[in-house]
Design a protein around this motif. Structure first.
Motif, PDB file in Angstrom:
ATOM      1  N   VAL A  69       0.881  -1.179   0.000  1.00  0.00           N
ATOM      2  CA  VAL A  69       0.000   0.000   0.000  1.00  0.00           C
ATOM      3  C   VAL A  69       0.915   1.224   0.000  1.00  0.00           C
ATOM      4  CG1 VAL A  69      -1.789   1.306   1.205  1.00  0.00           C
ATOM      5  CG2 VAL A  69      -1.859  -1.186   1.250  1.00  0.00           C
ATOM      6  N   PRO A  74      -0.675   6.932  -7.040  1.00  0.00           N
ATOM      7  CA  PRO A  74      -1.454   7.444  -8.174  1.00  0.00           C
ATOM      8  C   PRO A  74      -0.813   8.662  -8.847  1.00  0.00           C
ATOM      9  CG  PRO A  74      -2.931   6.754  -6.445  1.00  0.00           C
ATOM     10  CD  PRO A  74      -1.530   6.633  -5.881  1.00  0.00           C
ATOM     11  N   ARG A 108     -12.023  -8.830  -4.483  1.00  0.00           N
ATOM     12  CA  ARG A 108     -12.381  -9.549  -3.248  1.00  0.00           C
ATOM     13  C   ARG A 108     -12.709  -8.581  -2.118  1.00  0.00           C
ATOM     14  NH1 ARG A 108      -8.777  -7.539   0.594  1.00  0.00           N
ATOM     15  NH2 ARG A 108      -7.118  -8.975   1.143  1.00  0.00           N
ATOM     16  N   THR A 109     -12.104  -7.377  -2.169  1.00  0.00           N
ATOM     17  CA  THR A 109     -12.413  -6.367  -1.143  1.00  0.00           C
ATOM     18  C   THR A 109     -13.845  -5.865  -1.327  1.00  0.00           C
ATOM     19  OG1 THR A 109     -10.085  -5.745  -1.082  1.00  0.00           O
ATOM     20  CG2 THR A 109     -11.633  -4.187  -0.117  1.00  0.00           C
ATOM     21  N   VAL A 131     -17.149   7.013   0.281  1.00  0.00           N
ATOM     22  CA  VAL A 131     -16.223   8.081   0.671  1.00  0.00           C
ATOM     23  C   VAL A 131     -14.827   7.624   0.273  1.00  0.00           C
ATOM     24  CG1 VAL A 131     -15.253   9.369   2.611  1.00  0.00           C
ATOM     25  CG2 VAL A 131     -17.710   8.900   2.526  1.00  0.00           C
ATOM     26  N   GLY A 132     -14.266   8.307  -0.742  1.00  0.00           N
ATOM     27  CA  GLY A 132     -12.984   7.893  -1.328  1.00  0.00           C
ATOM     28  C   GLY A 132     -13.258   7.247  -2.676  1.00  0.00           C
ATOM     29  N   GLY A 134     -11.180   6.193  -5.111  1.00  0.00           N
ATOM     30  CA  GLY A 134     -10.006   5.583  -5.736  1.00  0.00           C
ATOM     31  C   GLY A 134     -10.314   4.181  -6.244  1.00  0.00           C
ATOM     32  N   ARG A 135      -9.252   3.364  -6.390  1.00  0.00           N
ATOM     33  CA  ARG A 135      -9.394   2.048  -7.027  1.00  0.00           C
ATOM     34  C   ARG A 135     -10.437   1.163  -6.341  1.00  0.00           C
ATOM     35  NH1 ARG A 135     -11.081  -0.787  -9.378  1.00  0.00           N
ATOM     36  NH2 ARG A 135     -10.400  -2.673 -10.448  1.00  0.00           N
ATOM     37  N   PHE A 156     -18.275  10.832  -2.477  1.00  0.00           N
ATOM     38  CA  PHE A 156     -17.493  11.999  -2.047  1.00  0.00           C
ATOM     39  C   PHE A 156     -16.005  11.669  -2.105  1.00  0.00           C
ATOM     40  CE2 PHE A 156     -14.864  14.046   1.158  1.00  0.00           C
ATOM     41  CZ  PHE A 156     -14.980  15.363   0.736  1.00  0.00           C
ATOM     42  N   ASP A 157     -15.245  12.603  -2.653  1.00  0.00           N
ATOM     43  CA  ASP A 157     -13.782  12.550  -2.606  1.00  0.00           C
ATOM     44  C   ASP A 157     -13.321  13.991  -2.785  1.00  0.00           C
ATOM     45  OD1 ASP A 157     -10.952  12.261  -3.412  1.00  0.00           O
ATOM     46  OD2 ASP A 157     -11.404  10.142  -3.661  1.00  0.00           O
ATOM     47  N   PRO A 158     -12.365  14.476  -1.980  1.00  0.00           N
ATOM     48  CA  PRO A 158     -11.889  15.850  -2.200  1.00  0.00           C
ATOM     49  C   PRO A 158     -11.242  16.009  -3.572  1.00  0.00           C
ATOM     50  CG  PRO A 158     -10.553  14.747  -0.515  1.00  0.00           C
ATOM     51  CD  PRO A 158     -11.694  13.834  -0.832  1.00  0.00           C
ATOM     52  N   ALA A 159     -10.776  14.916  -4.161  1.00  0.00           N
ATOM     53  CA  ALA A 159     -10.205  14.971  -5.520  1.00  0.00           C
ATOM     54  C   ALA A 159     -11.360  14.843  -6.518  1.00  0.00           C
ATOM     55  CB  ALA A 159      -9.193  13.850  -5.707  1.00  0.00           C
ATOM     56  N   ALA A 162     -11.244  12.409  -9.452  1.00  0.00           N
ATOM     57  CA  ALA A 162     -11.470  10.988  -9.144  1.00  0.00           C
ATOM     58  C   ALA A 162     -12.966  10.674  -9.178  1.00  0.00           C
ATOM     59  CB  ALA A 162     -10.880  10.663  -7.769  1.00  0.00           C
ATOM     60  N   VAL A 192     -13.444   4.209   1.910  1.00  0.00           N
ATOM     61  CA  VAL A 192     -12.295   3.602   1.212  1.00  0.00           C
ATOM     62  C   VAL A 192     -11.212   4.647   0.989  1.00  0.00           C
ATOM     63  CG1 VAL A 192     -13.052   1.486   0.067  1.00  0.00           C
ATOM     64  CG2 VAL A 192     -13.900   3.636  -0.788  1.00  0.00           C
ATOM     65  N   ILE A 214     -13.405   0.200   5.225  1.00  0.00           N
ATOM     66  CA  ILE A 214     -12.473  -0.590   4.415  1.00  0.00           C
ATOM     67  C   ILE A 214     -11.052  -0.035   4.482  1.00  0.00           C
ATOM     68  CG2 ILE A 214     -11.982  -1.372   2.040  1.00  0.00           C
ATOM     69  CD1 ILE A 214     -14.663  -2.411   3.165  1.00  0.00           C
ATOM     70  N   THR A 289     -10.179  -5.548   7.394  1.00  0.00           N
ATOM     71  CA  THR A 289      -8.726  -5.352   7.258  1.00  0.00           C
ATOM     72  C   THR A 289      -8.221  -6.050   5.994  1.00  0.00           C
ATOM     73  OG1 THR A 289      -8.265  -7.346   8.540  1.00  0.00           O
ATOM     74  CG2 THR A 289      -8.359  -5.271   9.755  1.00  0.00           C
TER      75      THR A 289
END
Ligand SMILES: NC(=O)c1ccc[n+]([C@@H]2O[C@H](COP(=O)([O-])OP(=O)(O)OC[C@H]3O[C@@H](n4cnc5c(N)ncnc54)[C@H](O)[C@@H]3O)[C@@H](O)[C@H]2O)c1
Length: 319
Positions: A69, A74, A108-109, A131-132, A134-135, A156-159, A162, A192, A214, A289
């Motif tokens: 991780v 990115p 799987r996640t 929230v988030g 990304g991938r 929602f994502d501040p970016a 994305a 996420v 997550i 996790t």
């Protein structure tokens, strides 16, 4: 017998979300019957990220996932999370396959979160908050869309870029950009992000919400204000991992949550050994996790699928 090498593009051709959901749920049932082995993952923490070694055996297969991780990746054009699985024959130890597991990890996640939602969210849940963006957000949406009739998905994502990319990727789903509070106020919420301080405030969480937490998967990471956890029914994927590296790790270290506050493991809820939500008003949290049986069970399924595929002989083998 040569070892089957499965590249990222081979794996993409073999992944199907409903099959991944089936394989992961079966792994949790096998876990509840004590048919699996899985030591807690071990970490290697470096300057810009970390690595985890995740070994497990499930009936018919054993193996290990090696995964990183690196949250700044990115900006370098690389995914934050990249993974490789070595799948072995448990009877001889023979390496059956070496697999690119980056896409499998995201699948799987997402699958695990959607399974948790199936057992813990209110029946008839119709709205999903993300929230988030990304991938991991992509497969959270895909997996929930398999199991729920979603009327609205709020992201929602501040970016902003994305969020736009995510919305454009899924024209078939009712996805809209939302404020953080709007995304949180959903029947099912998936967080996420790589956050290291709470993003979701207690006052925004409505009664009856199910949250899949997550993002927190290493010591020091957290996404929810501790009062959310204190008031919720908290279900974890693995008690050892959750207490040291899951959403509850920081509140536990600060004395705000204890191991006795954990309601159950997901395997216990799926198998009926422990009850799920108590009422329409209960707030439920699944602390994910990411556990190695999810990976090895999906790798087992993908290996069998590859062997049965018409393209099998055109795949790459290493002697
Ligand atoms: N539990 C599991 O099994 C599991 C599996 C894979 C990844 N993860 C974790 O999930 C997290 C996300 O992984 P990814 O691959 O999607 O990473 P990513 O880098 O692709 O995406 C992360 C996104 O979160 C956004 N973000 C950052 N801070 C935010 C905030 N405060 N509010 C909203 N959005 C925010 C970023 O802008 C980015 O778009 C990581 O922490 C990773 O370690 C957990």
């Amino acid at each position: 017998m040569p070892t089957l090498f499965l590249s990222g593009s081979n794996i993409k051709g073999l992944l199907d979300m409903s099959e991944v959901i089936g394989a992961v749920e079966e792994a949790f049932r096998e876990s509840s019957r004590e048919e699996v082995q899985m030591p807690a993952k071990s970490y290697l923490t470096l300057e810009r990220g970390d690595f985890r070694a995740m070994p497990a055996s499930v009936p018919g297969a054993a193996g290990v996932k090696w995964v990183n991780v690196h949250p700044r990746n990115p900006s370098l054009g690389l995914p934050t999370v990249m993974a490789t699985i070595i799948l072995n024959d448990p009877l001889t130890g023979y390496p059956l396959s070496i697999m690119d597991a980056t896409e499998m990890t995201a699948y799987r996640t997402g699958a695990t979160a959607a399974i948790a939602s199936k057992y813990l969210a209110r029946p008839g849940a119709q709205t999903l908050g993300i929230v988030g963006a990304g991938r991991q957000a992509y497969t959270q949406i895909m997996a929930h869309a398999e199991l729920f009739d979603l009327k609205a998905i709020r992201v929602f994502d501040p970016a902003k870029a994305a969020v736009t990319k995510l919305i454009e990727h899924f024209p078939q789903y009712p996805i809209k950009e939302a404020s953080l509070e709007e995304a949180v106020a959903s029947d099912i919420l998936c967080t996420v992000t790589p956050a290291r301080s709470p993003v979701v405030r207690r006052e925004w969480v409505l009664p009856g919400t199910h949250i899949n937490a997550i993002g927190a998967d290493a010591a020091g990471k957290e996404e929810l204000e501790p009062p959310v956890l204190k008031e919720a029914m908290v279900v974890v994927d693995d008690i050892r991992q959750a207490t040291t590296s899951g959403e509850i790790n920081v509140p536990i270290a600060g004395g705000l949550f204890t191991i006795d506050d954990i309601h159950a493991t997901l395997a216990e809820v799926i198998s009926g050994q422990r009850p799920g939500r108590e009422s329409e008003e209960t707030i439920t949290v699944f602390d994910s996790t990411g556990i190695a049986i999810e990976d090895i069970a999906v790798a087992r399924m993908i290996y069998e699928k590859a062997k049965g595929s018409p393209d099998y002989l055109s795949l790459k083998f290493v002697e």
